[in-house]
Write an enzyme that holds these catalytic residues in place. Structure first.
Site, PDB file in Angstrom:
ATOM      1  N   SER A   1     115.217 -32.661 -13.284  1.00 63.21           N
ATOM      2  CA  SER A   1     114.122 -31.890 -12.958  1.00 63.21           C
ATOM      3  C   SER A   1     113.742 -30.555 -13.876  1.00 63.21           C
ATOM      4  O   SER A   1     112.888 -30.602 -14.469  1.00 63.21           O
ATOM      5  CB  SER A   1     113.903 -31.579 -11.340  1.00 63.21           C
ATOM      6  OG  SER A   1     113.034 -30.691 -11.147  1.00 63.21           O
TER       7      SER A   1
ATOM      8  N   LYS B   1     111.369 -30.384 -17.651  1.00 61.38           N
ATOM      9  CA  LYS B   1     110.388 -29.268 -18.078  1.00 61.38           C
ATOM     10  C   LYS B   1     110.732 -28.365 -19.172  1.00 61.38           C
ATOM     11  O   LYS B   1     110.019 -28.233 -20.157  1.00 61.38           O
ATOM     12  CB  LYS B   1     109.872 -28.532 -16.888  1.00 61.38           C
ATOM     13  CG  LYS B   1     109.168 -29.147 -15.846  1.00 61.38           C
ATOM     14  CD  LYS B   1     109.328 -28.419 -14.392  1.00 61.38           C
ATOM     15  CE  LYS B   1     110.741 -28.578 -13.738  1.00 61.38           C
ATOM     16  NZ  LYS B   1     110.737 -28.547 -12.343  1.00 61.38           N
TER      17      LYS B   1
ATOM     18  N   ASP C   1     107.878 -35.410 -12.985  1.00 61.19           N
ATOM     19  CA  ASP C   1     108.771 -34.470 -12.246  1.00 61.19           C
ATOM     20  C   ASP C   1     108.111 -33.609 -11.143  1.00 61.19           C
ATOM     21  O   ASP C   1     108.414 -33.547  -9.899  1.00 61.19           O
ATOM     22  CB  ASP C   1     109.297 -33.419 -12.931  1.00 61.19           C
ATOM     23  CG  ASP C   1     110.076 -32.227 -12.341  1.00 61.19           C
ATOM     24  OD1 ASP C   1     110.953 -32.576 -11.699  1.00 61.19           O
ATOM     25  OD2 ASP C   1     109.370 -31.154 -12.266  1.00 61.19           O
TER      26      ASP C   1
ATOM     27  N   HIS D   1     116.117 -20.403 -18.673  1.00 64.89           N
ATOM     28  CA  HIS D   1     115.887 -21.089 -17.154  1.00 64.89           C
ATOM     29  C   HIS D   1     116.862 -20.327 -16.297  1.00 64.89           C
ATOM     30  O   HIS D   1     117.948 -20.528 -16.508  1.00 64.89           O
ATOM     31  CB  HIS D   1     115.749 -22.298 -17.317  1.00 64.89           C
ATOM     32  CG  HIS D   1     115.648 -22.860 -16.091  1.00 64.89           C
ATOM     33  ND1 HIS D   1     113.983 -23.111 -15.451  1.00 64.89           N
ATOM     34  CD2 HIS D   1     115.999 -23.533 -14.976  1.00 64.89           C
ATOM     35  CE1 HIS D   1     114.009 -23.418 -14.332  1.00 64.89           C
ATOM     36  NE2 HIS D   1     115.162 -23.525 -13.821  1.00 64.89           N
TER      37      HIS D   1
ATOM     38  N   ARG E   1     110.983 -35.252  -2.954  1.00 60.97           N
ATOM     39  CA  ARG E   1     112.157 -34.616  -2.710  1.00 60.97           C
ATOM     40  C   ARG E   1     112.094 -33.585  -1.626  1.00 60.97           C
ATOM     41  O   ARG E   1     112.801 -33.484  -0.855  1.00 60.97           O
ATOM     42  CB  ARG E   1     112.890 -34.186  -4.083  1.00 60.97           C
ATOM     43  CG  ARG E   1     113.374 -35.434  -5.018  1.00 60.97           C
ATOM     44  CD  ARG E   1     113.740 -34.689  -6.167  1.00 60.97           C
ATOM     45  NE  ARG E   1     114.616 -33.900  -6.271  1.00 60.97           N
ATOM     46  CZ  ARG E   1     114.962 -32.768  -6.951  1.00 60.97           C
ATOM     47  NH1 ARG E   1     114.196 -32.544  -7.988  1.00 60.97           N
ATOM     48  NH2 ARG E   1     116.079 -31.957  -6.760  1.00 60.97           N
TER      49      ARG E   1
END
Ligand code: URA
Length: 453
Positions: free
Chosen positions: A183, A187, A161, A82, A168
């Site tokens: 967050s 995932k 999320d 990520h 947000r």
């Protein structure tokens, strides 16, 4: 429990229990707590902070709000990757087939671009026919068939999320390290992976502007991953200048094809090979680890470095042999895209109106401000300000020069690819001002800033 009591508790700087966080988030996901109360809670959390235990509880609750992929039937190590988001960051699109060609299973749930940062899903959608909204069954089947898959976050994955992130976005509560960490990790931990490498970006084109913030985010995500039995490493990498040569969706796919053909720009190749060798390293550790699954063994750094070097050579050979490119073709085909874009990148739609940006003076490129290039690209239509916005996949910017290059007045520094004249002048000014030219050759950029093991 009552939402108002939990908001007050956080407002007063107290610590919430796991049960309280669980109740609040689940009630909000079921629409039993309204947006206005959740907004107040998010703002209190941003201002007062969440400690590590609260952050882990929040992550677990968001992950468990939807489907958590169970990939235990696949024996191979499943390693995720990520990035916290940047400009010209097309690394995932190269890494997924590259690692799959080296025998690692790489399931990836990726995002769309928002604000100044680009998104892997938008980039992939510029390949004609490429499907990014796979069902959980198709995701799993593609992974079995190809060894990698990249899909968007469906409503089945971490729906809490999804709902919270939208809130947000409109309540100025994105910029909180515990909220960002939970967050992202909610995932990632739903992907069914047993190892994870995080690329935390720092610099003008990143969410994190300072090394201090980047290290805090990286360490928190590493701690969350390891608390869940997922071996997690993080790299902090430079995002002060766009990565590689292009910014804009179809342009970046064309560049990915070139990288997989062995023609990658030095900076992006460095990020790809460093992250990739870490992924291979974790995969090997998982294979070696027998009875103590999930227990993290910290190695002596010199040994890690030596091992990483071997892995890097292996990955370079997968690019040079064409295996990684072959895997990319397989992945495109399995996800419904036209694999002919690989031999014939002209099938990608790239805006044919172009505007060259020239150097005003002789000298060396000292810096190319990633944020300005990104803002220019958003003005051209390549990015969105709200998640629902339509974007133009064909526009963007090609960088003809990178920092450290010597230039003469009149040399082409960059080319803008555009369709509409609307914001063109502003886009041009931003690209012009992004290039800083000095009389002295600058020190080489430090791309890989820190490894967090
Ligand atoms: N990306 C995410 O998925 N969540 C955040 O909070 C920020 C970036």
């Amino acid at each position: 429990m009552r939402a108002v009591d939990l908001i007050r508790k956080k407002r007063d700087g107290k610590t919430l229990t796991k049960e309280e966080i669980n109740w609040l988030i689940n009630s909000y996901t079921r629409a039993e707590v309204p947006d206005y109360q959740m907004s107040a809670f998010l703002m209190a959390s941003l201002l007062r902070g969440l400690n590590k235990e609260e952050t882990i509880a929040l992550t677990e609750t968001m992950r468990d709000s939807g489907e958590v992929l169970d990939l235990r039937e696949m024996a191979d190590p499943k390693i995720g990757k990520h990035s916290t988001g940047g400009v010209g960051d097309k690394v995932s699109i190269v890494l997924a087939p590259l690692l799959a060609s080296a025998g690692v299973v790489v399931p990836m749930i990726a995002g769309r671009g928002l604000g100044h940062t680009g998104g892997t899903i938008d980039k992939l959608e510029s390949i004609p026919g490429f499907k990014t909204d796979l069902s959980v069954i198709d995701f799993r089947n593609t992974l079995w068939e190809v060894g990698t898959v990249i899909s968007s976050q469906t409503s089945a994955i971490a729906p809490a999320d999804r709902k919270l992130y939208r809130l947000r976005d409109v309540t100025a509560t994105v910029e909180s390290i515990p909220l960002i960490a939970s967050s992202i990790m909610s995932k990632k931990l739903a992907e069914g992976i047993n190892g994870l490498v995080l690329d935390v970006k720092v610099g003008s084109g990143a969410f994190m502007q300072t090394m201090e913030e980047a290290e805090e985010l990286a360490q928190l995500m590493v701690d969350i991953g390891n608390s869940q039995g997922v071996k997690t490493f993080a790299l902090i990498t430079d995002m002060d200048e766009p990565l590689g040569k292009t910014v804009g969706n179809a342009l970046e796919i064309r560049e990915c094809i070139n990288i997989l053909k062995g023609r990658g720009e030095e900076d992006i190749l460095e990020v790809i090979l460093t992250l990739g060798s870490l992924m291979l390293y974790i995969a090997e550790e998982i294979l070696e680890e027998t009875e103590e699954v999930g227990v993290f063994k910290i190695k002596e750094e010199p040994i890690v470095k030596e091992k990483l070097y071997e892995k890097r050579i292996n990955l370079e050979s997968k690019i040079n042999s064409g295996d990684a490119l072959e895997k990319f073709i397989e992945m495109i085909t399995a996800q419904g895209g036209n694999p002919e874009v690989v031999p014939n990148p002209g099938l990608l739609t790239i805006a044919d109106k172009i505007m060259p940006i020239k150097a005003a003076q002789d000298g060396f490129i000292n810096r190319i401000d990633a944020r300005k290039i990104a803002e220019s690209s958003v003005l051209l239509g390549a990015g969105r300000n709200k998640i629902e916005d339509e974007i133009d996949l064909s526009v963007g910017i090609t960088l003809n020069k990178k920092s450290g290059s010597e230039v003469k007045a009149g040399d082409i520094l960059a080319v803008i690819h555009y369709n509409k004249e609307d914001n063109l002048q502003e886009a041009i000014s931003l690209v012009e001002s992004a290039f800083e030219i000095s009389s002295e050759k600058p020190e080489p950029r430090e791309i890989i800033k820190k490894l967090i093991l």
